[in-house]
Design a protein around this motif. Structure first.
Motif, PDB file in Angstrom:
ATOM      1  N   GLU A   1      41.163  10.736 -69.793  1.00 53.15           N
ATOM      2  CA  GLU A   1      41.348  10.348 -68.378  1.00 53.15           C
ATOM      3  C   GLU A   1      42.767   9.811 -68.199  1.00 53.15           C
ATOM      4  OE1 GLU A   1      39.118   7.552 -65.098  1.00 53.15           O
ATOM      5  OE2 GLU A   1      39.778   6.576 -66.938  1.00 53.15           O
ATOM      6  N   ILE A   2      43.431  10.278 -67.145  1.00 50.61           N
ATOM      7  CA  ILE A   2      44.777   9.776 -66.846  1.00 50.61           C
ATOM      8  C   ILE A   2      44.682   8.902 -65.601  1.00 50.61           C
ATOM      9  CG2 ILE A   2      47.125  10.473 -66.182  1.00 50.61           C
ATOM     10  CD1 ILE A   2      46.631  12.873 -68.138  1.00 50.61           C
ATOM     11  N   GLY A   3      45.001   7.618 -65.743  1.00 48.54           N
ATOM     12  CA  GLY A   3      44.821   6.630 -64.677  1.00 48.54           C
ATOM     13  C   GLY A   3      43.532   5.868 -64.941  1.00 48.54           C
ATOM     14  N   SER A   4      43.679   4.602 -65.336  1.00 43.48           N
ATOM     15  CA  SER A   4      42.487   3.848 -65.794  1.00 43.48           C
ATOM     16  C   SER A   4      42.058   2.826 -64.758  1.00 43.48           C
ATOM     17  CB  SER A   4      42.806   3.076 -67.078  1.00 43.48           C
ATOM     18  OG  SER A   4      43.495   3.892 -67.989  1.00 43.48           O
ATOM     19  N   GLY A   5      40.770   2.635 -64.641  1.00 41.88           N
ATOM     20  CA  GLY A   5      40.258   1.540 -63.823  1.00 41.88           C
ATOM     21  C   GLY A   5      39.070   0.981 -64.587  1.00 41.88           C
ATOM     22  N   GLY A   6      38.581   1.779 -65.541  1.00 42.01           N
ATOM     23  CA  GLY A   6      37.442   1.381 -66.358  1.00 42.01           C
ATOM     24  C   GLY A   6      36.160   2.040 -65.879  1.00 42.01           C
ATOM     25  N   TYR A   7      35.920   2.021 -64.545  1.00 41.92           N
ATOM     26  CA  TYR A   7      34.632   2.487 -64.020  1.00 41.92           C
ATOM     27  C   TYR A   7      34.385   3.968 -64.316  1.00 41.92           C
ATOM     28  CZ  TYR A   7      30.921   3.550 -60.665  1.00 41.92           C
ATOM     29  OH  TYR A   7      29.754   3.980 -60.086  1.00 41.92           O
ATOM     30  N   ASN A   8      35.358   4.798 -63.964  1.00 42.05           N
ATOM     31  CA  ASN A   8      35.179   6.238 -64.184  1.00 42.05           C
ATOM     32  C   ASN A   8      35.075   6.548 -65.682  1.00 42.05           C
ATOM     33  OD1 ASN A   8      35.040   8.954 -63.261  1.00 42.05           O
ATOM     34  ND2 ASN A   8      37.171   9.245 -63.863  1.00 42.05           N
ATOM     35  N   ALA A   9      35.839   5.808 -66.482  1.00 44.55           N
ATOM     36  CA  ALA A   9      35.777   6.025 -67.940  1.00 44.55           C
ATOM     37  C   ALA A   9      34.370   5.711 -68.456  1.00 44.55           C
ATOM     38  CB  ALA A   9      36.817   5.148 -68.635  1.00 44.55           C
TER      39      ALA A   9
ATOM     40  N   THR B   1      41.279   6.787 -72.226  1.00 44.06           N
ATOM     41  CA  THR B   1      41.866   6.621 -70.891  1.00 44.06           C
ATOM     42  C   THR B   1      43.253   6.024 -71.041  1.00 44.06           C
ATOM     43  OG1 THR B   1      41.561   5.702 -68.671  1.00 44.06           O
ATOM     44  CG2 THR B   1      40.705   4.372 -70.479  1.00 44.06           C
ATOM     45  N   VAL B   2      44.207   6.571 -70.267  1.00 42.40           N
ATOM     46  CA  VAL B   2      45.598   6.129 -70.398  1.00 42.40           C
ATOM     47  C   VAL B   2      46.117   5.694 -69.038  1.00 42.40           C
ATOM     48  CG1 VAL B   2      46.448   8.532 -70.176  1.00 42.40           C
ATOM     49  CG2 VAL B   2      47.926   6.810 -71.175  1.00 42.40           C
ATOM     50  N   ASP B   3      46.854   4.561 -69.023  1.00 40.59           N
ATOM     51  CA  ASP B   3      47.480   4.103 -67.785  1.00 40.59           C
ATOM     52  C   ASP B   3      48.879   3.604 -68.105  1.00 40.59           C
ATOM     53  OD1 ASP B   3      46.093   3.269 -64.813  1.00 40.59           O
ATOM     54  OD2 ASP B   3      48.053   2.372 -65.274  1.00 40.59           O
ATOM     55  N   ILE B   4      49.766   3.796 -67.143  1.00 38.82           N
ATOM     56  CA  ILE B   4      51.179   3.440 -67.333  1.00 38.82           C
ATOM     57  C   ILE B   4      51.395   1.933 -67.196  1.00 38.82           C
ATOM     58  CG2 ILE B   4      51.878   3.666 -64.900  1.00 38.82           C
ATOM     59  CD1 ILE B   4      54.328   5.290 -65.958  1.00 38.82           C
ATOM     60  N   ASP B   5      50.431   1.245 -66.579  1.00 38.85           N
ATOM     61  CA  ASP B   5      50.611  -0.154 -66.205  1.00 38.85           C
ATOM     62  C   ASP B   5      49.843  -1.053 -67.176  1.00 38.85           C
ATOM     63  OD1 ASP B   5      50.487  -2.660 -64.974  1.00 38.85           O
ATOM     64  OD2 ASP B   5      50.431  -1.810 -62.959  1.00 38.85           O
ATOM     65  N   PRO B   6      50.567  -1.908 -67.932  1.00 44.02           N
ATOM     66  CA  PRO B   6      49.882  -2.754 -68.913  1.00 44.02           C
ATOM     67  C   PRO B   6      48.857  -3.694 -68.290  1.00 44.02           C
ATOM     68  CG  PRO B   6      52.225  -3.365 -68.719  1.00 44.02           C
ATOM     69  CD  PRO B   6      52.030  -2.128 -67.915  1.00 44.02           C
TER      70      PRO B   6
ATOM     71  N   ALA C   1      50.435   4.017 -71.750  1.00 42.35           N
ATOM     72  CA  ALA C   1      51.518   5.009 -71.914  1.00 42.35           C
ATOM     73  C   ALA C   1      51.673   5.769 -70.607  1.00 42.35           C
ATOM     74  CB  ALA C   1      51.182   5.988 -73.040  1.00 42.35           C
ATOM     75  N   ASP C   2      52.729   6.544 -70.507  1.00 38.75           N
ATOM     76  CA  ASP C   2      52.909   7.423 -69.345  1.00 38.75           C
ATOM     77  C   ASP C   2      52.019   8.651 -69.556  1.00 38.75           C
ATOM     78  OD1 ASP C   2      53.713   9.163 -67.361  1.00 38.75           O
ATOM     79  OD2 ASP C   2      55.847   8.680 -67.549  1.00 38.75           O
ATOM     80  N   GLY C   3      51.031   8.808 -68.688  1.00 35.09           N
ATOM     81  CA  GLY C   3      50.064   9.900 -68.821  1.00 35.09           C
ATOM     82  C   GLY C   3      50.679  11.284 -68.699  1.00 35.09           C
ATOM     83  N   GLU C   4      51.904  11.353 -68.193  1.00 35.42           N
ATOM     84  CA  GLU C   4      52.620  12.643 -68.125  1.00 35.42           C
ATOM     85  C   GLU C   4      52.667  13.289 -69.518  1.00 35.42           C
ATOM     86  OE1 GLU C   4      53.975  14.300 -65.617  1.00 35.42           O
ATOM     87  OE2 GLU C   4      55.741  15.359 -66.322  1.00 35.42           O
TER      88      GLU C   4
ATOM     89  N   VAL D   1      46.250   7.296 -55.269  1.00 32.92           N
ATOM     90  CA  VAL D   1      47.593   6.712 -55.332  1.00 32.92           C
ATOM     91  C   VAL D   1      48.499   7.697 -56.075  1.00 32.92           C
ATOM     92  CG1 VAL D   1      46.709   4.354 -55.289  1.00 32.92           C
ATOM     93  CG2 VAL D   1      47.162   5.432 -57.500  1.00 32.92           C
ATOM     94  N   SER D   2      49.816   7.528 -55.885  1.00 38.01           N
ATOM     95  CA  SER D   2      50.769   8.501 -56.439  1.00 38.01           C
ATOM     96  C   SER D   2      51.125   8.202 -57.886  1.00 38.01           C
ATOM     97  CB  SER D   2      52.061   8.484 -55.627  1.00 38.01           C
ATOM     98  OG  SER D   2      51.780   8.876 -54.320  1.00 38.01           O
ATOM     99  N   MET D   3      51.410   9.269 -58.596  1.00 38.46           N
ATOM    100  CA  MET D   3      51.803   9.164 -59.997  1.00 38.46           C
ATOM    101  C   MET D   3      53.157   8.452 -60.110  1.00 38.46           C
ATOM    102  SD  MET D   3      51.080  11.848 -62.706  1.00 38.46           S
ATOM    103  CE  MET D   3      51.650  11.814 -64.373  1.00 38.46           C
ATOM    104  N   GLN D   4      53.270   7.585 -61.086  1.00 33.25           N
ATOM    105  CA  GLN D   4      54.546   6.930 -61.393  1.00 33.25           C
ATOM    106  C   GLN D   4      55.087   7.544 -62.690  1.00 33.25           C
ATOM    107  OE1 GLN D   4      53.809   2.575 -61.567  1.00 33.25           O
ATOM    108  NE2 GLN D   4      51.847   3.034 -60.627  1.00 33.25           N
ATOM    109  N   GLY D   5      56.231   7.076 -63.128  1.00 29.47           N
ATOM    110  CA  GLY D   5      56.774   7.514 -64.419  1.00 29.47           C
ATOM    111  C   GLY D   5      57.463   8.862 -64.326  1.00 29.47           C
TER     112      GLY D   5
END
Ligand SMILES: C[S@@+](CC[C@H](N)C(=O)[O-])C[C@H]1O[C@@H](n2cnc3c(N)ncnc32)[C@H](O)[C@@H]1O
Length: 399
Positions: free
Chosen positions: A95-103, A118-123, A146-149, A217-221
């Motif tokens: 999964e790219i973009g983490s919130g926990g619920y979907n994972a 699951t990977v998210d760019i934001d610590p 990490a950057d999910g890109e 929301v839009s992809m960062q990185g």
């Protein structure tokens, strides 16, 4: 949590699941079972119980400009995307973009023999996701900052990649880390509209299996992209172009002060019918395609295209889709037409109306467009193409 609150959470969770089944967002009993099981309130601890189990996004973070950059997604979108993903027991999922619920939902679906990374760019997001997943009993979900890109190479190859942030492109790493025959579900922004598209990896390219309207929301990185937004009236009317439309001309600021022309198409539809496929057809067939945005309060454009109206522009003219109540039809029906301003307006309006009529006659009631993605340099069959940084999207209509 008190025993009473725990009971209320169970009831609200069951009610939310029933609602998602009734409205058609959940069509698979295994997905329904996952929704009945995963305690969403633990993933949005700041929300009261009734909010945690409403079919609504829960915003987690805004950037300094006030733009939403992280959220726990709306249950109906999550459900639709899980339907598109069709996760099987034993699948290895990224999964790219983490919130926990979907994972956690996906962990239910992969079962003990599968895995979820699951990977998210934001610590801040990964720290929170790790904590709430553990709290809810899903500490075997691997959370990576990490950057999910660039995917998560350590866990590859994956059977499935589920992207939960708006992307403009298919990153080369996603292609490399997805096994042949595997599936990627990704909210893609193309010509001002965001669709979640499920693609299967077929040898050298991706082939779409299903699409559904969504918003994220839009992809960062490294994968962040931009849309060129150009003002065309002093009172906050804009046209937007994609990054790959760099060479497209845009009209001058003030073009809407030119007298307005109007042409009606004779195409009638219910107000509720989505314009998504029509707009993509217009994007595929009209040079200078762009999207016109205006605030609800703006009177210059009527009716106000708050969510973006399909438009066509030259250096000194613009035409855009509009509608009016349809004559001799119930109040919920509208006729589509085109407004135009500037010296080329007549020609632009004629071309747009022609394409609205062609779409109505040949594609409106068909299965809709299909999408293929090819890597840079690959031989791409003829058809409408959108070139992005890493790949080429080919969009075609059956027949
Ligand atoms: C809508 S939220 C994800 C929702 C989540 N999957 C859930 O369970 O509800 C989108 C997330 O994508 C993250 N994000 C944005 N750009 C990213 C990137 N390049 N790589 C990984 N994560 C990214 C944001 O930090 C944000 O937390």
């Amino acid at each position: 949590m008190s025993a009473r609150d725990a009971l209320q959470a169970d009831e609200l969770r069951a009610a939310l699941t029933r609602h998602l089944v009734a409205e058609g967002s959940i069509r698979d009993e295994r997905v329904a079972a996952a929704f009945r099981t995963v305690p969403r309130h633990l993933f949005v601890p700041q929300a009261p119980l009734h909010r945690a189990y409403a079919d609504d996004v829960v915003l987690m973070k805004r950037n300094d400009a006030g733009v939403a950059i992280s959220s726990v997604s709306q249950p109906s979108i999550v459900a639709l995307m899980l339907g598109q993903a069709a996760i099987q027991p034993g699948d290895r999922v990224l999964e790219i973009g983490s919130g926990g619920y979907n994972a956690a939902l996906m962990r239910e679906l992969t079962g003990p023999t599968g895995s979820v990374t699951t990977v998210d760019i934001d610590p801040e997001v990964t720290d929170r996701a790790r904590a709430v997943l553990a709290d809810a009993g899903y500490d075997d979900v691997r959370v990576v900052r990490a950057d999910g890109e660039f995917g998560v190479p350590a866990g590859a190859p994956y059977d499935l990649i589920v992207v939960t942030v708006t992307a403009w492109d298919i990153a080369p790493a996603w292609m490399d880390q997805l096994r042949i025959g595997g599936r990627i579900v990704v909210p893609l922004r193309l010509r001002g509209q965001t669709r979640s598209i499920a693609f299967d990896r077929v040898a050298d390219h991706l082939d779409s299996r299903s699409t559904t309207l969504c918003g994220f929301v839009s992809m960062q990185g490294a994968g962040a992209n931009y849309e060129r937004i150009v003002p065309i009236a002093k009172d906050e009317v804009y046209v937007g172009f994609d990054e790959d439309q760099e060479s497209e001309a845009h009209p001058y600021d003030g073009v809407l002060d030119e007298p307005r022309g109007q042409v009606w198409s004779g195409v009638v539809m219910n107000r509720e019918e989505p314009l998504l496929d029509l707009n993509l057809w217009l994007a595929a067939t009209l040079p200078g395609y762009c999207v016109l945005f205006a605030d609800q309060s703006v009177q210059t454009v009527a009716p106000s295209p708050r969510w973006g109206a399909a438009a066509m522009a030259t250096r000194d003219s613009v035409a855009y889709l509009t509608s009016c109540p349809a004559r001799r039809r119930p109040a919920s029906f509208v006729e589509l037409g085109v407004n135009g301003h500037g010296p080329d307006a007549r020609e632009l309006m004629r071309r747009m109306v022609d394409q609205v009529q062609i779409w109505d006659a040949h594609h409106r009631h068909g299965p809709g467009p299909t999408f293929q993605v090819y890597s840079k340099g690959a031989a791409v069959p003829d058809g409408f193409r959108i070139e992005r940084r890493h790949g080429c999207f080919r969009i075609s209509w059956p027949g």
